[in-house]
Design an enzyme around this catalytic site. Sequence first.
Site, PDB file in Angstrom:
ATOM      1  N   ARG B 257      -2.299  -7.171   0.627  1.00  0.00           N
ATOM      2  CA  ARG B 257      -1.424  -6.159   0.045  1.00  0.00           C
ATOM      3  C   ARG B 257      -0.397  -5.745   1.093  1.00  0.00           C
ATOM      4  O   ARG B 257      -0.685  -4.929   1.954  1.00  0.00           O
ATOM      5  CB  ARG B 257      -2.268  -4.964  -0.402  1.00  0.00           C
ATOM      6  CG  ARG B 257      -1.642  -4.101  -1.468  1.00  0.00           C
ATOM      7  CD  ARG B 257      -2.458  -2.846  -1.691  1.00  0.00           C
ATOM      8  NE  ARG B 257      -2.208  -1.884  -0.639  1.00  0.00           N
ATOM      9  CZ  ARG B 257      -3.082  -0.966  -0.204  1.00  0.00           C
ATOM     10  NH1 ARG B 257      -4.275  -0.884  -0.750  1.00  0.00           N
ATOM     11  NH2 ARG B 257      -2.762  -0.137   0.763  1.00  0.00           N
ATOM     12  N   HIS B 261      -0.756   1.077  -1.628  1.00  0.00           N
ATOM     13  CA  HIS B 261      -1.521   0.903  -2.878  1.00  0.00           C
ATOM     14  C   HIS B 261      -0.617   1.144  -4.086  1.00  0.00           C
ATOM     15  O   HIS B 261      -0.552   0.339  -5.003  1.00  0.00           O
ATOM     16  CB  HIS B 261      -2.712   1.873  -2.894  1.00  0.00           C
ATOM     17  CG  HIS B 261      -3.330   2.042  -4.235  1.00  0.00           C
ATOM     18  ND1 HIS B 261      -3.976   1.009  -4.889  1.00  0.00           N
ATOM     19  CD2 HIS B 261      -3.396   3.112  -5.068  1.00  0.00           C
ATOM     20  CE1 HIS B 261      -4.418   1.453  -6.063  1.00  0.00           C
ATOM     21  NE2 HIS B 261      -4.073   2.713  -6.190  1.00  0.00           N
ATOM     22  N   TYR B 270      -4.044   4.614   7.161  1.00  0.00           N
ATOM     23  CA  TYR B 270      -5.344   3.968   7.348  1.00  0.00           C
ATOM     24  C   TYR B 270      -5.269   2.508   7.769  1.00  0.00           C
ATOM     25  O   TYR B 270      -6.277   1.875   7.958  1.00  0.00           O
ATOM     26  CB  TYR B 270      -6.181   4.087   6.058  1.00  0.00           C
ATOM     27  CG  TYR B 270      -5.453   3.633   4.794  1.00  0.00           C
ATOM     28  CD1 TYR B 270      -5.348   2.282   4.487  1.00  0.00           C
ATOM     29  CD2 TYR B 270      -4.870   4.559   3.924  1.00  0.00           C
ATOM     30  CE1 TYR B 270      -4.695   1.866   3.344  1.00  0.00           C
ATOM     31  CE2 TYR B 270      -4.207   4.147   2.783  1.00  0.00           C
ATOM     32  CZ  TYR B 270      -4.123   2.798   2.494  1.00  0.00           C
ATOM     33  OH  TYR B 270      -3.465   2.389   1.385  1.00  0.00           O
TER      34      TYR B 270
END
Lengths: 326, 357
Positions: B257, B261, B270
């Site tokens: 990715r 998100h 993160y």
Amino acid sequence: MSEMTLVEAVNLALARALADDPEVVIFGEDVGVNGGVFRATDGLQARFGAERVFDTPLAETLIAGMAVGMAAQGLRPVAEIQFMGFIYSTIDHLLNHAARLRNRTRGRLSCPLVLRAPYGGGIHAPEHHSESTEALFAHIPGLRVVIPSSPARAYGLLLAAIRDPDPVVFLEPKRIYRAVREEVDDDGTALPLDHVFTVRDGSDVTLLGWGAMLQVALTAANQLAEEGIEAEVLDVATLKPFDTATLLESVARTGRCVIVHEAAQTGGFGAEIAALLAEHGLLTLLAPVRRVTGYDTVMPLYRLEDHYLPSTAAVVAAIRETLEYA
Amino acid sequence: MDDHDVGGDSARLRYLDHEGAIVKPLPGALANRDLLIRLYRAMTLTRTFDAKIIALQRTGQIGTYASTLGQEAIGVGLGSAMRREDLLLPAYRDTAAQLLRGVTLCEQLLYWGGDERGSDFAGPREDFPICVPVGSQYCHAVGVATAFQLRHQPRVAVVTGGDGSTSKGDFYEALNLAGAWRLPVVFVINNNGWAISVPLERQSGTTTLADKAKAGGFPGVRVDGNDVIAVHAVVGEALDRARAGDGPTLVEALSYRLGDHTTADDAGRYRDPDEVSRHWAEDPLVRLRNYLVTGHGWRKDDEESLLEECSATIEAAVAEYQAIPPAAPEAMFEHLYETLPLALVAQRDDLARRLRR
């Protein structure tokens, strides 16, 4: 025309639906060879074949989810959840998917499924087998929640639920699966959904119930009739969407209303009925609306369940209280 | 070496390496210039469209969006392998797969722009809308596949999800049924390494996600999800198997990715930026472009005219989307039930009265 029990009427309606519509399929846990733990699907696999009536793995989430997929493909899935205590994992599929598929695709896809489950107390069943949580489902937009209270209404309402183009949760009061017998005509006639049935005429008080509580309500009404008090008894039958007109029309004549349900009181469907009366029928009321319900406790195991479930005596007492208001 | 490659098992089908060099001879049907250019065009359109939606979101012209950046080869590979009569049950990171299925750019803009009409696909009428509650789609897919099987139709349900969705009970219940009944369904897992902020090694104890198929008793295969040729080939084989009555397949497509998100997320909270940078070297578009340049005479002006064409297509779709006024407020009652119950007529009329005031 023959006399039969409620569970036999369910079986008869399922057989009729299978015979009438090739898109109807029945599935769930132990519904095939075994005919269901309450025998609601007894003999159906032998008669209609294992492609129409079949067992699934022991997985309630899957049962509801696959019903969504099958219904979107134009089948008419009639899925059984063995007991209402095991229905909760299906709520994602009912709320997020079945009840909104038509809306979220602007009618391109729809979800004509029926999820049947036995519900309620009164048969000394094990833990998690006796609750009445119909109000959870009545809160979900896009669903229908239907509860029969007699063999003839089980037959007619189940046929209607299966033929309905939208998802229906069909809750069967297992306490009266075999306790009541009634003439049922297997003529394929469905009863109307979204309709409150007047099952006893009366002019002194309106008494509403559904499922097994309707028998309690009728017993209470018959008892009071001996003293000349005539209760009008309404079988709610379809909780959602609710037939407000019949309620208001009855209360306009009687001026009094008592609601009976075995579910816990807070947030129960009786609260919705009382709120509708407060909004639309307050000035026709001669007395406060009374609810006779289960307690807001965890449903006790069966040695105490008779103390939890509304009794005829409790219903009679509530009616007498409403009659004290002039 | 992929940081998220749990257990170090990197065995996966791949035809092109990161630079676009052939590492395994292409199957005959895929050694086809027109097909490869079609796949490259679809990936380019997806990426350009993705960037446009994010730009619209940043300027308040569209709602939250889940980017497919870096994972275009998965949707293009599976979408191009499916037949029209097959059925897609997409998750929410499936812009590419939906494009290949014939969901229009305008429909996708409408959906992400907060309008139900975006899921009223004019093209693939039976495809499911995007599934937002993670994992539910797997149970729906085995229901669709059961319908195909009961009706003896040679059709296949293709259901997609991310690595995070394999943690859900719905996933395992669906795998179990699919295997037990040999249903015509293909599970395609986009393993992009991250379930929002949780890396795969905190989500799964199996060496690979393909291993999960063992629980269902059917094959699980790993494919380089950034190699569109490999995804197309693997999904195509799985579709053939399912169509022939040989049951389901789980395809684990390994990708990464590259974006957040969703537009509401900030992966910088993160995720190590160096990890992201490293994965840019595996870009699925660059890989196929390099191969087209060396193997099929793809020229700079071919690339430029493709980019122009994609931009023009997207601008036209955005203009079309922006010209569509919001639905009438009463539309929220319109498709709730086939026929609006009496109990709701009063509520709809109440809304109508408020609107007239």
